[in-house]
Motif scaffolding. Structure first.
Motif, short mmCIF file in Angstrom:
data_model
loop_
_atom_site.label_atom_id
_atom_site.label_comp_id
_atom_site.label_asym_id
_atom_site.label_seq_id
_atom_site.Cartn_x
_atom_site.Cartn_y
_atom_site.Cartn_z
N LEU A 37 0.81 -1.21 0.00
CA LEU A 37 0.00 0.00 0.00
C LEU A 37 0.85 1.27 0.00
O LEU A 37 0.56 2.22 -0.73
CB LEU A 37 -0.95 0.00 1.20
N GLY A 38 1.91 1.29 0.77
CA GLY A 38 2.78 2.46 0.82
C GLY A 38 3.42 2.76 -0.53
O GLY A 38 3.56 3.92 -0.91
N GLN A 39 3.80 1.72 -1.25
CA GLN A 39 4.39 1.92 -2.57
C GLN A 39 3.35 2.31 -3.60
O GLN A 39 3.64 3.04 -4.55
CB GLN A 39 5.10 0.65 -3.03
N ARG A 40 2.12 1.83 -3.45
CA ARG A 40 1.04 2.19 -4.39
C ARG A 40 0.82 3.70 -4.39
O ARG A 40 0.57 4.30 -5.43
CB ARG A 40 -0.27 1.51 -4.00
N GLN A 41 0.89 4.29 -3.22
CA GLN A 41 0.65 5.73 -3.11
C GLN A 41 1.76 6.53 -3.79
O GLN A 41 1.54 7.67 -4.19
CB GLN A 41 0.51 6.12 -1.64
N GLN A 42 2.94 5.94 -3.94
CA GLN A 42 4.09 6.62 -4.56
C GLN A 42 4.22 6.31 -6.05
O GLN A 42 5.08 6.85 -6.73
CB GLN A 42 5.39 6.15 -3.88
N GLN A 43 3.35 5.45 -6.57
CA GLN A 43 3.46 4.95 -7.94
C GLN A 43 3.34 6.07 -8.99
O GLN A 43 2.51 6.95 -8.85
CB GLN A 43 2.38 3.89 -8.21
N LEU A 44 4.17 5.98 -10.03
CA LEU A 44 4.15 6.96 -11.12
C LEU A 44 3.67 6.31 -12.40
O LEU A 44 3.81 5.11 -12.60
CB LEU A 44 5.56 7.53 -11.33
N VAL A 45 3.12 7.14 -13.28
CA VAL A 45 2.68 6.70 -14.61
C VAL A 45 3.25 7.65 -15.65
O VAL A 45 3.57 8.80 -15.35
CB VAL A 45 1.15 6.66 -14.73
N VAL A 46 3.37 7.15 -16.87
CA VAL A 46 3.72 7.99 -18.01
C VAL A 46 2.44 8.18 -18.81
O VAL A 46 1.74 7.20 -19.12
CB VAL A 46 4.81 7.33 -18.90
N VAL A 47 2.11 9.43 -19.09
CA VAL A 47 0.89 9.74 -19.83
C VAL A 47 1.24 10.55 -21.08
O VAL A 47 2.27 11.21 -21.14
CB VAL A 47 -0.14 10.52 -18.97
N ASP A 48 0.34 10.48 -22.06
CA ASP A 48 0.56 11.25 -23.28
C ASP A 48 -0.09 12.62 -23.17
O ASP A 48 -0.58 13.00 -22.10
CB ASP A 48 0.05 10.49 -24.51
#
Length: 88
Positions: free
Chosen positions: A43-54
């Motif tokens: 859960l702690g890592q989920r909150q820090q997760q990044l995405v690449v968007v167009d």
């Protein structure tokens, strides 16, 4: 590898939003939240997760976990370039 067109640029890296989805090969979409749960990301890592968007804010890559399925353009007159993203 992601095959994108110039129309999708610029790409941005940002935090994911709870309502976002990523496109699957079947054409359907999967909630990013569900990808993270299925891959047992704490859960702690989920909150820090990044995405690449167009440019249109479509999720292309859930960094470190899953890439979106994109239809590869069969246009011969376009030049493709490799872009690298480094995860810190």
């Amino acid at each position: 590898e992601l095959w994108i067109t110039r129309d999708q640029l610029p790409l941005r890296v940002r935090s994911w939003q709870p309502t976002e989805r990523i496109r699957l090969k079947s054409g359907q979409q999967q909630a990013i939240r569900r990808v993270l749960i299925n891959q047992k990301v704490p859960l702690g890592q989920r909150q820090q997760q990044l995405v690449v968007v167009d440019r249109l804010d479509q999720v292309l890559w859930l960094i470190g976990h899953k890439t979106a399925w994109l239809d590869r353009q069969q246009v011969c007159d376009q030049r493709y370039e490799k872009r690298y993203f480094c995860q810190k």
